[in-house]
Design a protein around this motif. Structure first.
Motif, PDB file in Angstrom:
ATOM      1  N   CYS A  94      -0.028   5.075  81.874  1.00 57.73           N
ATOM      2  CA  CYS A  94      -0.013   4.747  83.303  1.00 57.73           C
ATOM      3  C   CYS A  94       0.656   5.860  84.109  1.00 57.73           C
ATOM      4  O   CYS A  94       0.378   6.027  85.296  1.00 57.73           O
ATOM      5  CB  CYS A  94       0.719   3.428  83.527  1.00 57.73           C
ATOM      6  N   VAL A  95       1.546   6.598  83.459  1.00 52.98           N
ATOM      7  CA  VAL A  95       2.182   7.754  84.083  1.00 52.98           C
ATOM      8  C   VAL A  95       1.293   8.982  83.949  1.00 52.98           C
ATOM      9  O   VAL A  95       1.077   9.724  84.904  1.00 52.98           O
ATOM     10  CB  VAL A  95       3.566   8.018  83.461  1.00 52.98           C
TER      11      VAL A  95
ATOM     12  N   ASP B 217       0.089   0.820  87.954  1.00 51.52           N
ATOM     13  CA  ASP B 217      -0.127   1.781  89.036  1.00 51.52           C
ATOM     14  C   ASP B 217       1.151   2.073  89.807  1.00 51.52           C
ATOM     15  O   ASP B 217       1.395   3.211  90.215  1.00 51.52           O
ATOM     16  CB  ASP B 217      -1.213   1.283  89.982  1.00 51.52           C
TER      17      ASP B 217
ATOM     18  N   LYS C 246      -1.852   9.433  83.751  1.00 54.96           N
ATOM     19  CA  LYS C 246      -3.038   9.551  84.605  1.00 54.96           C
ATOM     20  C   LYS C 246      -2.677   9.973  86.032  1.00 54.96           C
ATOM     21  O   LYS C 246      -3.507  10.539  86.742  1.00 54.96           O
ATOM     22  CB  LYS C 246      -3.818   8.243  84.625  1.00 54.96           C
ATOM     23  N   TYR C 247      -1.440   9.719  86.452  1.00 51.66           N
ATOM     24  CA  TYR C 247      -1.000  10.147  87.784  1.00 51.66           C
ATOM     25  C   TYR C 247      -0.402  11.548  87.764  1.00 51.66           C
ATOM     26  O   TYR C 247      -0.089  12.101  88.823  1.00 51.66           O
ATOM     27  CB  TYR C 247       0.022   9.157  88.349  1.00 51.66           C
TER      28      TYR C 247
ATOM     29  N   GLN D 166       4.799   9.937  89.757  1.00 51.86           N
ATOM     30  CA  GLN D 166       4.199  11.063  90.484  1.00 51.86           C
ATOM     31  C   GLN D 166       5.124  11.510  91.617  1.00 51.86           C
ATOM     32  O   GLN D 166       5.299  12.718  91.855  1.00 51.86           O
ATOM     33  CB  GLN D 166       2.845  10.657  91.044  1.00 51.86           C
TER      34      GLN D 166
ATOM     35  N   ARG E 149      -2.012  14.142  86.586  1.00 56.85           N
ATOM     36  CA  ARG E 149      -3.117  15.084  86.476  1.00 56.85           C
ATOM     37  C   ARG E 149      -3.147  16.017  87.678  1.00 56.85           C
ATOM     38  O   ARG E 149      -2.829  15.619  88.803  1.00 56.85           O
ATOM     39  CB  ARG E 149      -4.453  14.354  86.347  1.00 56.85           C
TER      40      ARG E 149
ATOM     41  N   GLY F  82       3.133   4.461  87.723  1.00 60.12           N
ATOM     42  CA  GLY F  82       2.491   5.770  87.744  1.00 60.12           C
ATOM     43  C   GLY F  82       2.691   6.496  89.057  1.00 60.12           C
ATOM     44  O   GLY F  82       2.965   7.707  89.091  1.00 60.12           O
ATOM     45  N   GLN F  83       2.572   5.771  90.160  1.00 64.87           N
ATOM     46  CA  GLN F  83       2.744   6.379  91.480  1.00 64.87           C
ATOM     47  C   GLN F  83       4.192   6.827  91.698  1.00 64.87           C
ATOM     48  O   GLN F  83       4.446   7.895  92.278  1.00 64.87           O
ATOM     49  CB  GLN F  83       2.318   5.384  92.556  1.00 64.87           C
TER      50      GLN F  83
END
Length: 337
Positions: free
Chosen positions: A303-304, A262, A306-307, A269, A309, A265-266
């Protein structure tokens, strides 16, 4: 001391044996901490790392930036070091690792290494004495190809392999030492793979040195590597546009039991959301970054993804399908597969 080149595959075979500093016992890491391994302090990777560090301070991410000898070390560091979740590497190094199937550690690295984002083209700088007019003129010359283990080293070896140009000697020294040797006349030319402008060449070369960037237009090379130009006056001593080739710089992570999923991913983003800030406040090469550029054969870390989207649950613009990867084809040919 100048060392001669050995087998072009040695750094990859020895990848699993690189000695890297482990995390000190008992060291606690907060959820907002990340580490990225880059390159030399005067290279573009490191400058990108510092730019991302500044962005992290604004987005509640404490990003540590580590220097390195180059892409080959970075691939292994992201795999092995628990506090280094991100790295920047050359796409041809990634492709080469993926093709080496004889070593179980390399197979695991290739399987679990994931792309965070494609970044930018890295132009191949070939600097030499003004009497050398093109790449083919490196025949029977002494050429510095970077320290063993660097991305510059592997790319230079691949260029000589696909072109059938045979220098008198391939000298294994880093870029700072190579520039000093070139100025002193101990070598004839040097390679440096990095996105322009390169700090070393901006600050370390003047008209008085009698050096020039050498075009790379060999047909065999341009069949495998994309053509690129370094604009006139990119460096104060470079009056004309330079025709060369490039490789893609890529940010990677390692999918290890979903740890840090996460956080990575964050942060990805945050990079996407603040790309315009990076363009305005970072290295000039951010202007050419396309986070959606296709890079065949390399899957974006889920993990990247999904962020990335869009609101409403729809994925952000998907990576466009790419055609045949000429770099991968070149490496496959080199390995006689």
């Amino acid at each position: 001391m100048i060392r001669r080149a050995s087998s072009p595959y040695r750094p990859l075979i020895a990848l699993a044996c690189l000695s890297l500093i482990p995390l000190a016992p008992g060291t606690a890491r907060a959820a907002s901490e990340l580490g990225i391994i880059t390159g030399g302090e005067r290279g573009t990777y490191y400058q990108f790392g510092l730019n991302l560090q500044r962005l992290g301070k604004q987005t509640n991410v404490d990003l540590s930036v580590a220097t390195s000898k180059g892409s080959i070390e970075n691939v292994f560091a992201v795999y092995q070091k628990p506090n280094t979740q991100l790295g920047i590497v050359q796409s041809d190094v990634l492709a080469f690792v993926a093709r080496v199937q004889s070593d179980p550690v390399l197979k695991r690295i290739a399987k679990k290494t994931k792309m965070v984002f494609p970044l930018y083209n890295e132009e191949i700088h070939l600097l030499g004495r003004k009497g050398i007019t093109d790449f083919d003129d490196l025949t029977d010359r002494r050429v510095a190809i970077g320290r063993e283990g660097s991305g510059t080293y592997l790319t230079a070896r691949l260029l000589f392999k696909v072109s059938d140009v045979v220098p008198k000697e391939m000298v294994l020294i880093d870029t700072d030492e190579a520039l000093a040797a070139l100025k002193a006349g101990r070598i004839d030319a040097m390679f440096y793979v990095a996105g322009y402008p390169v700090k070393l060449l901006t600050e370390g070369v003047t008209d008085a040195d009698g050096l020039a960037l050498i075009p790379i237009t060999n047909k065999s090379i341009t069949e495998f590597y994309p053509r690129a130009d370094i604009p006139a006056a990119t460096y104060p001593w470079q009056p004309q546009v330079l025709n060369t080739v490039a490789v893609k710089a890529v940010m990677i992570s390692f999918d290890f039991r979903r740890k840090d999923c996460d956080i990575i991913g964050q942060f990805a983003q945050a990079i996407s959301t603040n790309l315009s800030w990076l363009v305005k406040n970072g290295h000039p090469k951010w202007k050419s970054v396309d986070l959606d550029a296709p890079l065949k054969g390399w899957e974006q870390y889920d993990c990247v993804a999904k962020y990335m989207r869009k609101p409403g649950g729809q994925p952000a613009a998907a990576l466009k399908p790419a055609g045949s990867n000429p770099v991968m084809d070149a490496i496959r040919d080199m390995l006689n597969e």
